[in-house]
Design an enzyme around this catalytic site. Structure first.
Site, PDB file in Angstrom:
ATOM      1  N   HIS A 198       0.817  -1.214   0.000  1.00 27.07           N
ATOM      2  CA  HIS A 198       0.000   0.000   0.000  1.00 27.07           C
ATOM      3  C   HIS A 198       0.850   1.263   0.000  1.00 27.07           C
ATOM      4  O   HIS A 198       0.380   2.331  -0.387  1.00 27.07           O
ATOM      5  CB  HIS A 198      -1.010  -0.035   1.150  1.00 27.07           C
ATOM      6  CG  HIS A 198      -2.122  -0.989   0.853  1.00 27.07           C
ATOM      7  ND1 HIS A 198      -2.114  -2.294   1.294  1.00 27.07           N
ATOM      8  CD2 HIS A 198      -3.233  -0.862   0.084  1.00 27.07           C
ATOM      9  CE1 HIS A 198      -3.198  -2.908   0.837  1.00 27.07           C
ATOM     10  NE2 HIS A 198      -3.891  -2.067   0.101  1.00 27.07           N
ATOM     11  N   ARG A 305     -10.628   3.466  -0.810  1.00 24.16           N
ATOM     12  CA  ARG A 305     -10.073   2.686   0.306  1.00 24.16           C
ATOM     13  C   ARG A 305     -10.296   3.465   1.603  1.00 24.16           C
ATOM     14  O   ARG A 305      -9.431   4.214   2.054  1.00 24.16           O
ATOM     15  CB  ARG A 305      -8.574   2.464   0.105  1.00 24.16           C
ATOM     16  CG  ARG A 305      -8.196   1.531  -1.028  1.00 24.16           C
ATOM     17  CD  ARG A 305      -6.696   1.273  -1.044  1.00 24.16           C
ATOM     18  NE  ARG A 305      -6.335   0.142  -1.836  1.00 24.16           N
ATOM     19  CZ  ARG A 305      -5.935   0.191  -3.122  1.00 24.16           C
ATOM     20  NH1 ARG A 305      -5.870   1.342  -3.743  1.00 24.16           N
ATOM     21  NH2 ARG A 305      -5.600  -0.909  -3.756  1.00 24.16           N
ATOM     22  N   ARG A 341     -15.576   1.140  -0.500  1.00 23.22           N
ATOM     23  CA  ARG A 341     -15.266  -0.153   0.106  1.00 23.22           C
ATOM     24  C   ARG A 341     -15.248   0.034   1.617  1.00 23.22           C
ATOM     25  O   ARG A 341     -14.597   0.955   2.123  1.00 23.22           O
ATOM     26  CB  ARG A 341     -13.893  -0.637  -0.353  1.00 23.22           C
ATOM     27  CG  ARG A 341     -13.479  -1.853   0.446  1.00 23.22           C
ATOM     28  CD  ARG A 341     -12.210  -2.438  -0.039  1.00 23.22           C
ATOM     29  NE  ARG A 341     -11.050  -1.720   0.441  1.00 23.22           N
ATOM     30  CZ  ARG A 341      -9.818  -2.062   0.083  1.00 23.22           C
ATOM     31  NH1 ARG A 341      -9.613  -3.038  -0.759  1.00 23.22           N
ATOM     32  NH2 ARG A 341      -8.790  -1.400   0.558  1.00 23.22           N
ATOM     33  N   GLU A 441     -11.268 -11.410  -4.016  1.00 26.63           N
ATOM     34  CA  GLU A 441      -9.816 -11.298  -3.856  1.00 26.63           C
ATOM     35  C   GLU A 441      -9.236 -12.463  -3.058  1.00 26.63           C
ATOM     36  O   GLU A 441      -8.074 -12.459  -2.681  1.00 26.63           O
ATOM     37  CB  GLU A 441      -9.452  -9.951  -3.212  1.00 26.63           C
ATOM     38  CG  GLU A 441     -10.243  -9.580  -1.984  1.00 26.63           C
ATOM     39  CD  GLU A 441      -9.902  -8.182  -1.450  1.00 26.63           C
ATOM     40  OE1 GLU A 441      -8.913  -7.585  -1.874  1.00 26.63           O
ATOM     41  OE2 GLU A 441     -10.646  -7.712  -0.568  1.00 26.63           O
ATOM     42  N   ASN A 464      -4.649  -7.626  -6.372  1.00 27.24           N
ATOM     43  CA  ASN A 464      -3.457  -7.555  -5.504  1.00 27.24           C
ATOM     44  C   ASN A 464      -3.477  -8.708  -4.499  1.00 27.24           C
ATOM     45  O   ASN A 464      -2.485  -9.401  -4.307  1.00 27.24           O
ATOM     46  CB  ASN A 464      -3.428  -6.231  -4.728  1.00 27.24           C
ATOM     47  CG  ASN A 464      -3.483  -5.040  -5.650  1.00 27.24           C
ATOM     48  OD1 ASN A 464      -3.156  -5.165  -6.816  1.00 27.24           O
ATOM     49  ND2 ASN A 464      -3.900  -3.900  -5.141  1.00 27.24           N
ATOM     50  N   ASP A 465      -4.628  -8.866  -3.856  1.00 30.21           N
ATOM     51  CA  ASP A 465      -4.739  -9.952  -2.886  1.00 30.21           C
ATOM     52  C   ASP A 465      -4.966 -11.291  -3.567  1.00 30.21           C
ATOM     53  O   ASP A 465      -4.411 -12.301  -3.166  1.00 30.21           O
ATOM     54  CB  ASP A 465      -5.881  -9.672  -1.900  1.00 30.21           C
ATOM     55  CG  ASP A 465      -5.439  -8.707  -0.818  1.00 30.21           C
ATOM     56  OD1 ASP A 465      -4.327  -8.882  -0.298  1.00 30.21           O
ATOM     57  OD2 ASP A 465      -6.192  -7.768  -0.515  1.00 30.21           O
ATOM     58  N   ARG A 475       2.466 -10.175  -0.686  1.00 29.18           N
ATOM     59  CA  ARG A 475       2.542  -9.060  -1.628  1.00 29.18           C
ATOM     60  C   ARG A 475       3.504  -7.950  -1.216  1.00 29.18           C
ATOM     61  O   ARG A 475       3.825  -7.084  -2.022  1.00 29.18           O
ATOM     62  CB  ARG A 475       1.138  -8.472  -1.881  1.00 29.18           C
ATOM     63  CG  ARG A 475       0.514  -7.819  -0.682  1.00 29.18           C
ATOM     64  CD  ARG A 475      -0.952  -7.511  -0.928  1.00 29.18           C
ATOM     65  NE  ARG A 475      -1.187  -6.139  -1.322  1.00 29.18           N
ATOM     66  CZ  ARG A 475      -2.398  -5.591  -1.389  1.00 29.18           C
ATOM     67  NH1 ARG A 475      -3.482  -6.319  -1.134  1.00 29.18           N
ATOM     68  NH2 ARG A 475      -2.549  -4.343  -1.734  1.00 29.18           N
ATOM     69  N   CYS A 512     -10.204  -3.815  -9.696  1.00 34.82           N
ATOM     70  CA  CYS A 512      -9.713  -2.606  -9.036  1.00 34.82           C
ATOM     71  C   CYS A 512      -8.320  -2.810  -8.441  1.00 34.82           C
ATOM     72  O   CYS A 512      -7.786  -1.924  -7.800  1.00 34.82           O
ATOM     73  CB  CYS A 512     -10.700  -2.118  -7.972  1.00 34.82           C
ATOM     74  SG  CYS A 512     -10.912  -3.282  -6.622  1.00 34.82           S
TER      75      CYS A 512
END
Ligand code: PEP
Ligand code: MG
Length: 588
Positions: A198, A305, A341, A441, A464-465, A475, A512
């Site tokens: 992040h 986020r 989210r 995810e 990403n996840d 990650r 996303c």
């Protein structure tokens, strides 16, 4: 050779936020190295003394606790070593010197204490007496503890630097990055980290060129060195030669030209050459990011986020505070959608002062996101009510992160319904028809996407996840970053399952995760049938150019072919081949 005749040195890492930055570096090696010196006003002295006294008391309590634990487990004799540590926090000479210097030099107390303690320890270590030399070590030990306590209650001091600089750090948390000042931090380079951490995502949103995975750069560099940072190719060049600077001057002017051309796309539609409209949205972390959404020609926000609202503070955000923030963002992008989210704390995003889920052995597999929310329904409901109220002011959609199966989804939806009921009872306005989506995810959600698709209005794929869990590659771990492969055949198959399940159930599906901003992979995502792509606002113009340059027919054909390939590199090469034919200038 540079002006000071030092040879140029190059450090290679992974470029995670494109662009070039140049300037002097500020090095932050570990927690303690970020004790920067900054000026305080005379009116702040009392506050600094208060912070110092509290840190001393806290340190004393910690030493006593440790002493007691050791006495219980090993015996009173061994616990005696802590007596010397206690003497340090009570040492009047040391404390008085700190107070004197604080008033005299008008600097932050962390820096003053570190200076005084270091001098004190050095003087003692030079005396030819084994007892006093031992005391010097005690002082160093206790100094670290006191400073850690001081820093627990203060903003990180490197964030208060007033001169423009390039930050070279061992590691940075997403909270650090969220509080960075774009005017001062020209570039970021870290030893640790990876593309989907992040911190890297924030750097892209803030448009700060960044490199991660430099391994030991902080060990080899000192504050003040002049560097050129190439965030596209992951190069940190120390003392660049005039030739290097000239070369980068040319690259920069080419980049500016491409950016100018891309700006012209702002008002155009993201439609493929064969007429398919792909919704192109932006991801945001902070409300301040909204300006960049329309400026880069995005059609709305595909991922807000919201957990960043919970970082860097000591109290939880109230319903009203959240409502006002969400409403402002919703109004700004209206009539385009804003997908909020619900907060995803945990993993690498820790809110130490409020929602404390730290100290887990495997935080990414731990008490994160919806798992935390379903057990802390008060905090969850506060957010849901705020979102529902804000949805009366715009085109708001809600989505839940880290859904692993139907039970979690149903429980989240049922709590949302309770919130609607509560708002109805109090007569508060809210959007009753707010669409609800699930982030896909986790591999279990991907594989059972056909079950989930019947109970939501849309899917948004968090690649990403999804990639980290499908490939078992942390990650944020730079040592295994080369194993993090978005074009792994397993990932491709999972993405296909999700998209097919969505369409079979007449719901739309978007991406996303960072994959949506990787222009080499856009042909793959379009061929799989993604209806929406959401990326950092700064990447949106490139993605739009990619979409406008392709046909769905050729992308479908690409997917048919790549599904038969066996390795990530074969799939990537095939994507790159098509991307290069259609918009090679962007890839260079
Ligand atoms: C993802 O996992 O792809 C995602 C978009 O969510 P985050 O990066 O915040 O985990
Ligand atoms: Mg995620």
């Amino acid at each position: 050779m540079s002006d000071n005749a030092r040879p140029e040195i190059r450090f290679q890492g992974a470029g995670v936020s494109p662009g070039i930055a140049q300037g002097a570096i500020h090095v932050v090696r570990d927690d303690l190295d970020d004790v920067a010196r900054y000026h305080i006003e005379p009116s702040q002295i009392t506050n600094e003394i208060g912070r110092f006294e509290t840190a001393l008391i806290q340190t004393r309590v910690q030493i006593l606790e440790m002493q007691q634990k050791i006495a219980e487990s090993i015996g009173a004799k061994d616990a005696g070593i802590f007596d010397a540590h206690l003497l340090v926090v009570e040492d009047r000479t040391l404390i008085d010197e700190v107070l004197r210097k604080l008033e005299h030099e008008l600097c932050n107390v962390d820096w003053v204490f570190q200076e005084v303690a270091a001098n004190y320890a050095e003087t003692l270590s030079k005396i030819d007496d084994p007892y006093l030399r031992e005391r010097a070590l005690d002082i160093q030990d206790v100094t670290k503890r006191v400073i850690r306590n001081l820093q627990g209650k203060a903003p990180k001091t490197f964030l208060a630097l007033t001169e423009p600089h390039i930050l070279v750090a061992h590691n940075l948390t997403p909270s650090d990055t969220a509080t960075m000042n774009r005017e001062r931090v020209l570039g970021i380079a870290t030893d640790l980290g990876s593309r989907t951490s992040h911190t890297a995502i924030m750097a892209r949103s803030l448009n700060i060129p960044a490199i991660v995975g430099l391994h030991d750069a902080t060990e080899k560099l000192e504050t003040g060195r002049h560097v050129l940072l190439d965030g596209t190719n992951g190069l940190l060049i120390v003392d660049p030669t005039p030739e290097t600077l000239a070369h980068y001057g040319e690259i920069e002017s080419r980049r500016v030209k491409v950016v100018t051309q891309l700006k012209e796309l702002r008002e155009t539609k993201s439609t493929t050459r064969d007429g398919r409209h792909i919704v192109l949205s932006a991801n945001i972390e902070l409300p301040d990011d909204i300006e960049a959404v329309a400026a880069n020609g995005a059609e709305g926000i595909g991922l807000y986020r919201t957990e960043f609202l919970y970082l860097n503070r000591s109290t939880l955000p109230t319903e009203d505070e959240q409502y006002k923030t969400y409403r402002k963002v919703a109004e700004c992008v209206s009539p385009n959608p804003l997908i909020i989210r619900t907060f995803d704390l945990g993993g690498d995003k820790l809110a130490a002062g409020t929602v404390d889920v730290s100290d887990e052995l495997n935080p990414f597999l731990g008490w994160r996101a919806i798992r935390f929310c379903l057990e802390n329904t008060d905090i969850f409901k506060t957010q849901l009510r705020a979102i529902l109220r804000a949805s009366a002011a715009g085109n708001v959609k809600i989505m839940f992160p880290m859904i692993s199966g139907l039970d979690e989804l149903r429980r989240a939806v049922s709590i949302l319904n309770e919130c609607k009921e509560e708002l109805r009872r109090t007569g508060s306005a809210f959007g009753d028809a707010t669409e609800v989506g699930a982030m896909i995810e986790i591999p279990s959600a991907a594989i059972s996407a056909d079950i989930l698709a019947r109970e939501v209005d849309f899917f948004s794929i968090g690649t990403n996840d999804l990639i980290q869990y499908a490939l078992a590659v942390d990650r944020v771990n730079e040592r295994i970053a080369h194993l993090y492969e978005p074009t792994h055949p397993a990932v491709l198959r999972l993405l296909k399952m999700i998209a097919d399940a969505a369409h079979a159930n007449d719901i739309w599906v978007g991406v996303c995760g960072e994959m949506a901003g990787d222009i080499a992979l856009i042909p793959l995502l379009l061929g799989l049938g993604m209806d929406e792509l959401s990326a950092s606002a700064t990447l949106v113009p490139r993605v739009k150019r990619a979409v406008q340059s392709l046909t769905i027919a050729e992308c479908r054909q690409l997917v048919d072919e790549t599904l038969k390939l066996q390795t990530p590199s074969e799939i990537l090469d095939r994507c790159l081949e098509l991307a290069n034919q259609r918009y090679g200038d962007l890839l260079g």
